[in-house]
Design an enzyme around this catalytic site. Structure first.
Site, PDB file in Angstrom:
ATOM      1  N   TRP B 143       0.847  -1.200   0.000  1.00  0.00           N
ATOM      2  CA  TRP B 143       0.000   0.000   0.000  1.00  0.00           C
ATOM      3  C   TRP B 143       0.878   1.245   0.000  1.00  0.00           C
ATOM      4  O   TRP B 143       0.454   2.301  -0.434  1.00  0.00           O
ATOM      5  CB  TRP B 143      -0.965  -0.006   1.194  1.00  0.00           C
ATOM      6  CG  TRP B 143      -0.428   0.531   2.480  1.00  0.00           C
ATOM      7  CD1 TRP B 143       0.484  -0.060   3.292  1.00  0.00           C
ATOM      8  CD2 TRP B 143      -0.774   1.783   3.111  1.00  0.00           C
ATOM      9  NE1 TRP B 143       0.728   0.719   4.381  1.00  0.00           N
ATOM     10  CE2 TRP B 143      -0.023   1.854   4.305  1.00  0.00           C
ATOM     11  CE3 TRP B 143      -1.640   2.829   2.803  1.00  0.00           C
ATOM     12  CZ2 TRP B 143      -0.113   2.945   5.175  1.00  0.00           C
ATOM     13  CZ3 TRP B 143      -1.719   3.906   3.675  1.00  0.00           C
ATOM     14  CH2 TRP B 143      -0.966   3.956   4.842  1.00  0.00           C
ATOM     15  N   SER B 173     -13.145  12.011  -3.269  1.00  0.00           N
ATOM     16  CA  SER B 173     -14.286  11.718  -2.411  1.00  0.00           C
ATOM     17  C   SER B 173     -14.014  12.137  -0.973  1.00  0.00           C
ATOM     18  O   SER B 173     -14.835  12.812  -0.340  1.00  0.00           O
ATOM     19  CB  SER B 173     -14.577  10.214  -2.487  1.00  0.00           C
ATOM     20  OG  SER B 173     -15.314   9.791  -1.371  1.00  0.00           O
ATOM     21  N   SER B 174     -12.835  11.765  -0.463  1.00  0.00           N
ATOM     22  CA  SER B 174     -12.512  12.094   0.922  1.00  0.00           C
ATOM     23  C   SER B 174     -12.444  13.596   1.134  1.00  0.00           C
ATOM     24  O   SER B 174     -12.899  14.116   2.162  1.00  0.00           O
ATOM     25  CB  SER B 174     -11.172  11.470   1.313  1.00  0.00           C
ATOM     26  OG  SER B 174     -11.272  10.074   1.280  1.00  0.00           O
ATOM     27  N   HIS B 257       1.189   9.138   7.976  1.00  0.00           N
ATOM     28  CA  HIS B 257       1.002   9.121   9.413  1.00  0.00           C
ATOM     29  C   HIS B 257      -0.277   9.819   9.860  1.00  0.00           C
ATOM     30  O   HIS B 257      -1.026   9.245  10.638  1.00  0.00           O
ATOM     31  CB  HIS B 257       2.227   9.555  10.208  1.00  0.00           C
ATOM     32  CG  HIS B 257       2.111   8.972  11.575  1.00  0.00           C
ATOM     33  ND1 HIS B 257       2.461   7.679  11.864  1.00  0.00           N
ATOM     34  CD2 HIS B 257       1.529   9.461  12.690  1.00  0.00           C
ATOM     35  CE1 HIS B 257       2.123   7.413  13.106  1.00  0.00           C
ATOM     36  NE2 HIS B 257       1.568   8.463  13.637  1.00  0.00           N
ATOM     37  N   GLU B 259      -2.801   9.853   8.218  1.00  0.00           N
ATOM     38  CA  GLU B 259      -3.800   8.864   7.808  1.00  0.00           C
ATOM     39  C   GLU B 259      -4.087   7.859   8.929  1.00  0.00           C
ATOM     40  O   GLU B 259      -5.226   7.443   9.135  1.00  0.00           O
ATOM     41  CB  GLU B 259      -3.317   8.138   6.542  1.00  0.00           C
ATOM     42  CG  GLU B 259      -4.145   6.948   6.107  1.00  0.00           C
ATOM     43  CD  GLU B 259      -5.533   7.308   5.580  1.00  0.00           C
ATOM     44  OE1 GLU B 259      -5.750   8.486   5.228  1.00  0.00           O
ATOM     45  OE2 GLU B 259      -6.391   6.406   5.550  1.00  0.00           O
ATOM     46  N   SER B 272     -15.622   7.362  23.157  1.00  0.00           N
ATOM     47  CA  SER B 272     -15.907   8.447  24.100  1.00  0.00           C
ATOM     48  C   SER B 272     -17.402   8.729  24.230  1.00  0.00           C
ATOM     49  O   SER B 272     -17.824   9.396  25.168  1.00  0.00           O
ATOM     50  CB  SER B 272     -15.192   9.738  23.674  1.00  0.00           C
ATOM     51  OG  SER B 272     -13.816   9.516  23.573  1.00  0.00           O
ATOM     52  N   HIS B 306       9.376   8.430  11.428  1.00  0.00           N
ATOM     53  CA  HIS B 306       9.576   7.191  12.206  1.00  0.00           C
ATOM     54  C   HIS B 306       9.207   5.965  11.362  1.00  0.00           C
ATOM     55  O   HIS B 306       9.511   4.847  11.764  1.00  0.00           O
ATOM     56  CB  HIS B 306       8.842   7.224  13.561  1.00  0.00           C
ATOM     57  CG  HIS B 306       7.360   7.153  13.510  1.00  0.00           C
ATOM     58  ND1 HIS B 306       6.558   7.714  14.465  1.00  0.00           N
ATOM     59  CD2 HIS B 306       6.517   6.588  12.622  1.00  0.00           C
ATOM     60  CE1 HIS B 306       5.292   7.483  14.173  1.00  0.00           C
ATOM     61  NE2 HIS B 306       5.239   6.811  13.058  1.00  0.00           N
ATOM     62  N   HIS B 307       8.592   6.175  10.212  1.00  0.00           N
ATOM     63  CA  HIS B 307       8.401   5.064   9.271  1.00  0.00           C
ATOM     64  C   HIS B 307       9.667   4.839   8.449  1.00  0.00           C
ATOM     65  O   HIS B 307       9.714   3.938   7.638  1.00  0.00           O
ATOM     66  CB  HIS B 307       7.230   5.350   8.329  1.00  0.00           C
ATOM     67  CG  HIS B 307       5.917   5.475   9.045  1.00  0.00           C
ATOM     68  ND1 HIS B 307       5.107   4.401   9.282  1.00  0.00           N
ATOM     69  CD2 HIS B 307       5.301   6.542   9.598  1.00  0.00           C
ATOM     70  CE1 HIS B 307       4.030   4.801   9.943  1.00  0.00           C
ATOM     71  NE2 HIS B 307       4.122   6.083  10.148  1.00  0.00           N
ATOM     72  N   LYS B 335      -5.948  10.130  27.093  1.00  0.00           N
ATOM     73  CA  LYS B 335      -7.268   9.629  26.691  1.00  0.00           C
ATOM     74  C   LYS B 335      -7.603   8.352  27.437  1.00  0.00           C
ATOM     75  O   LYS B 335      -8.711   8.181  27.957  1.00  0.00           O
ATOM     76  CB  LYS B 335      -7.296   9.347  25.179  1.00  0.00           C
ATOM     77  CG  LYS B 335      -7.477  10.590  24.374  1.00  0.00           C
ATOM     78  CD  LYS B 335      -7.938  10.248  22.963  1.00  0.00           C
ATOM     79  CE  LYS B 335      -8.253  11.527  22.219  1.00  0.00           C
ATOM     80  NZ  LYS B 335      -9.514  11.575  21.562  1.00  0.00           N
TER      81      LYS B 335
END
Lengths: 363, 626
Positions: B143, B173-174, B257, B259, B272, B306-307, B335
């Site tokens: 991907w 679309s997004s 990231h 993403e 939540s 970091h990837h 959280k």
């Protein structure tokens, strides 16, 4: 609802299992790529750092999952209960506290991380062996610039000596990884990376390409063979010699080797001249049927062939020469060499036997 | 105006029927579009799941020859693309559509036809991305599709053209959907609903939409460059012509990231919502939870390298990105602590939605902790591109996103179907998925650290990997059965499930104040909001000792639907009319993309159809003629 078979216990088991497996790795040798079995300083430092993080994570895991499990068990709704609980909206002081707490745990990890980054990036001073590694689809080329040696898929190094490795690629991105000796660093066209490692024990260490590089990515393996210093020197001396001219049945194999065009991609009888492999790559990019291929000068001094895929036996060689595609799908020889693309030039049974004899004579 | 629309062909006279097949094609109702998103995403989820099971079957033992390496590479590439872009993102979009207008007290989204356009482009883009299967060449470079493996030289087949064009179409679309939801959330809140009174799911949708708007242009640049390289012979990523392949990696991960947070923040928003409802307590530390979500969104931009810890960026860059990555664990931890504090002192009703939300927390903690272990570059150099990463990402995206989305499905199903999902099947579904998930992905931690690289179609015997791979495959089958249990529950409950009231969980937010299923106009009277948990405040008075007391009338509106049983017309509510044009524009766009792979005439046809659609759309009044 949440009884003794609660997920907490399962998770605890799920987390201790790797620990047991870890012990197993130490006791049993059949984990040739285990990162827990470091055999040199670079892998050891990487492992030490991981263990710090691992135990910090175990601590956080137990505390937080424990708190969650306890909360769920304690505050689950009883049948008869229908009054509403108090409606607390928050407690800023508490929340500031648990903003700071993870920051402290992270600091515990951050400090050794930073020191290890520089420790592993800096080549130790003193004498070192220099090796140039070039990754190809789908095999490894190892050059020893000071020693005039070129070999493929088996990297011999002397025990206890720093090896300074220059990493390059001529086609796509690959990654150099020998789990017991060093974590991975990528080989990227137009970007040369320099790393170092050292093997503290004699032995054979498995390596594998770790960046997806196409069809035969899974089969792009190699070995690092750490020899005692004298054995290493003997190996270098052998590799530096010109192999004896093929005689007897091997001479027939040599004739096949030349006639079938194997020399378009494979060098024999010494190391490649400057730019020979690059020339093969340029030819491929122009659409010609060629690709950089392993130097075969001392083929029979290797334990394996086809990028660590097969042990160098007559039978395996025969299998490989008969149908390389069946052994290693996608490989360039099956795709480009006329012996496999042109039915008229296909290898006969006799050709293959002769070639096996010839290749096995290249000590 | 009337004369212009009159000039349009009579076949495209505005549809008026709100029932039947065509009413779904021409709908602009956010709830129906949400349903379309949901079902389409679930269909793609099944496709991605079959790909995953094929992969797991292949890897059950060493030296397996079930699938060829060519097919395997397509399977793992399409599995990731499908799950990310065609299952999890659109499932989140389904919830945005279904829930946001209801939670903010609005009658629809800001741009209903644009909303329909987003869905149709998503559907066609998803089909285009999968069209490679029809010609036997799906994308096969992962991907992440690292250059220069994606160049014509090294990937001469068609697969990566489907990748570049499919993702470009999906990106449209997004982007359209994200702009729509930003405008909707900022402009269409009910009177009195200030930003800090918005439900957390609405907040996370807002943050996610901003991330989409800012992240997708980056990958769009990369994809256009890739498409130009492959279709028109440019050299953006052709190393032989001097390109540096790292350009792609930076473009990809600067998008990639954020993403990740696009995939997880909506699920965090759902959790939540579910926790306070089933604990019967407000979310603990609302401002901290909201602000940590926002800061995760911001900080997501500062961690992409970091990837790339193994590409040799040097110690300074690696140290910098290690530290920024570690810092992002802080708001994530906040959280989790706030969620646990929300449960503390509550009255926990352990129904399926809460089980999935708890599952989310448990699994996300594991994924978060393994994430910290590869925020450290030297440790990561042993983990990168191994099964350890596969384990991590599935704890975050399966244990996280999917469990959160399932919590949302069980939670909101009664609102839109008027029926409850079956509790017993729900629990079976949960435990199959929870145990199956841990059995599938738990052993991968060990496999990765034992040196098993990812993206290998086969591994030799004698590596010590056989046993745990077999366990992992067994777990994946269990997951498959879990999904079947869900599908059975969904179908059977839809037909004969227990009838749900408008407020089956004693909910806290405005969507529970209206009928189940909601009328097309949602709210007959737009509510006025006086605080957080707006609907809860209508039902209960809060006393100084934080002890709530029921409002004598039991709510602002006795029958709970807020509409007093009247139809939209009687109330003078104006709703947007049905329209053909969104699907026409989407079809034109998709056809133009197909044309890039086939013939220039198809491009021209697609563009013409698109222009016609835009023309008709422009002169179509928002409300239907009486």
């Amino acid at each position: 609802m949440m009884d003794r078979r609660s997920p907490g216990h399962l998770r605890l088991a799920a987390f201790t299992l790797p620990l047991i497996a870890l012990l197993a790795a130490a006791c049993f040798p059949e984990h040739p790529q285990s990162t827990f079995d470091a055999q040199g300083p670079v892998a050891q430092k990487q492992l030490d750092l991981f263990m710090i993080i691992f135990w910090a994570a175990v601590f956080v895991f137990v505390v937080v999952q424990g708190a969650l499990l306890y909360t769920v068990l304690r505050f689950r709704r009883r049948q008869q209960q229908d009054s509403l609980p108090p409606q607390w909206h928050g407690n800023p002081r508490l929340e500031v506290a648990w903003t700071i707490a993870p920051a402290i745990v992270l600091a515990v990890i951050a400090v050794p991380t930073i020191t290890t980054i520089w420790d592993t990036a800096t080549v130790p001073p003193g004498e070192s062996l220099e090796v140039n590694v070039t990754a190809h689809q789908w095999w490894w080329e190892f050059q020893y610039p000071g020693l005039g040696v070129v070999t493929a898929n088996e990297l011999h190094v002397p025990v206890g000596r720093t090896v300074k490795v220059s990493l390059e690629s001529r086609d796509v991105i690959h990654s150099f990884w020998v789990p017991k000796l060093t974590g991975k660093t990528d080989l990227i066209p137009r970007n040369t990376n320099v790393i170092w490692f050292r093997a503290d024990q004699a032995g054979t260490y498995y390596g594998q390409c770790a960046e997806f590089c196409g069809i035969a990515h899974a089969q792009m393996r190699f070995r690092v063979i750490a020899d005692a210093p004298e054995a290493f020197d003997a190996w270098v001396a052998l590799q530096g010699e010109r192999p004896p001219a093929p005689a007897g049945p091997a001479a027939q194999g040599f004739r096949v080797f030349v006639q079938k065009g194997c020399t378009v991609c494979h060098t024999f009888g010494g190391s490649e001249g400057e730019g020979v492999q690059q020339g093969r790559m340029d030819g491929f990019l122009k659409g010609q049927a060629q690709y950089p291929a392993p130097n075969l000068s001392h083929f029979a001094s290797r334990e394996t062939f086809a990028a660590g895929l097969l042990t160098r036996t007559d039978e395996n060689l025969r299998r490989w020469l008969l149908d390389p595609r069946a052994v290693k799908p996608g490989n360039r020889m099956a795709q480009l060499a006329e012996a496999y693309t042109n039915a008229e030039k296909a290898l006969s049974e006799d050709d293959i036997s002769a070639l096996v004899t010839y290749l096995q004579s290249l000590k | 105006m009337a004369t212009v629309t009159g000039a349009l062909p009579r076949v495209l006279r505005r549809p008026t029927s709100y029932t039947g097949w065509w009413s779904w094609v021409t709908t602009v109702d956010h709830k129906r579009i949400g349903v379309l998103y949901g079902f389409t995403a679930f269909a793609f989820l099944l496709v991605g799941g079959i790909e995953a099971l094929t992969i797991r079957t292949q890897l059950a033992g060493s030296e397996s020859a079930l699938v060829s390496p060519e097919l395997y590479n397509q399977l793992f590439t399409m599995h990731a693309l499908t799950m990310i872009f065609l299952a999890v993102m659109p499932l989140s979009a389904a919830f945005f559509n279904l829930i946001i207008p209801l939670q903010i007290g609005a009658r629809d989204v800001a741009f209903p036809r644009l909303n329909a356009l987003s869905y149709w482009i998503f559907l066609f883009g998803g089909l285009l991305l999968n069209a490679g299967w029809l010609v036997g060449n799906s994308p096969d470079a992962g991907w992440f599709a690292y250059a220069n493996l994606t160049s014509k030289t090294f990937s001469p087949e068609r697969g990566l053209d489907f990748y570049a064009l499919g993702l470009l179409v999906l990106g449209t679309s997004s982007m359209a959907a994200a702009f729509n939801f930003v405008v909707t959330i900022l402009n269409m809140r009910a009177p009195g609903m200030t930003l800090m009174r918005m439900p957390v799911f609405t907040w996370m949708t807002l943050v996610t939409s901003f991330l989409l708007i800012t992240a997708f242009p980056v990958i769009t640049v990369g994809l256009i460059e890739l498409a130009f390289d492959r279709l028109f012979g440019t050299n953006f990523f052709v190393t032989a012509k001097g390109a540096n392949p790292l350009l792609w990696q930076h473009l990809f991960w600067v998008f990639g990231h954020p993403e990740v947070y696009i995939l997880i923040l909506p699920a965090m928003g759902i959790v939540s919502e579910v926790l306070p409802t089933f604990a019967r307590k407000p979310l603990f530390g609302y401002p901290f939870v909201v602000l940590s979500g926002v800061s995760i969104g911001f900080m997501g931009w500062a961690v992409w390298s970091h990837h790339m810890f193994t590409v040799g960026l040097g110690p300074v860059a690696n140290a910098t990105f290690a530290l920024t990555t570690m810092v992002i664990a802080v708001p994530t931890g906040v959280k989790i602590f706030n969620w646990i504090a929300t449960l503390w002192g509550g009255s926990l009703s352990l129904k399926t939605p809460l089980l999935f939300a708890l599952g989310f927390i448990v699994l996300f903690i594991i994924g978060g902790l393994s994430g910290v272990s590869h925020s450290s570059p030297p440790a990561d150099s042993q983990q990168q591109d191994t099964y350890y990463i596969v384990a991590h990402l599935h704890y975050v995206l399966f244990g996280g996103s999917i469990f959160g989305l399932f919590a949302g499905i069980y939670y909101w199903f009664p609102k839109f179907s008027g029926r409850l999902l079956h509790e017993g099947l729900g629990k079976l579904n949960f435990w199959l998925m929870f145990i199956g998930m841990n059995l599938t992905f738990g052993p991968m931690h060990w496999l990765g650290l034992d040196g098993m690289p990812r993206r290998i179609y086969s591994y030799p015997a004698g590596m010590g990997w056989d046993f745990w791979n077999l366990m992992s495959t067994a777990g994946s089958y269990m997951l498959g059965i879990g999904f079947l249990a869900f599908a059975w529950n969904f179908v059977s409950s839809l037909r004969k499930g227990e009838k749900a009231t408008s407020d089956p969980w004693d909910g806290r937010t405005l969507e529970w104040s209206i009928a189940s299923p909601p009328p097309i106009y949602n709210f007959a009277t737009i509510p006025t909001v006086h605080g957080r948990d707006a609907f809860w405040a209508q039902k209960y008075l809060e006393t100084p000792g934080h002890q709530p007391r029921g409002v004598p009338s039991g709510g602002a509106d006795g029958d709970g639907d807020g509409a007093h049983g009247q139809g939209a017309g009687h109330l003078g509510v104006h709703m947007p009319g049905l329209s053909y044009f969104p699907i026409i524009v989407a079809l034109g766009l998709a056809l133009a993309a197909v044309g890039l792979l086939t013939h220039v005439a198809v491009i021209a046809l697609g563009v013409l159809i698109m222009l016609f659609g835009i023309y008709g759309w422009t002169f179509e009044p928002a409300e239907p003629d009486e």
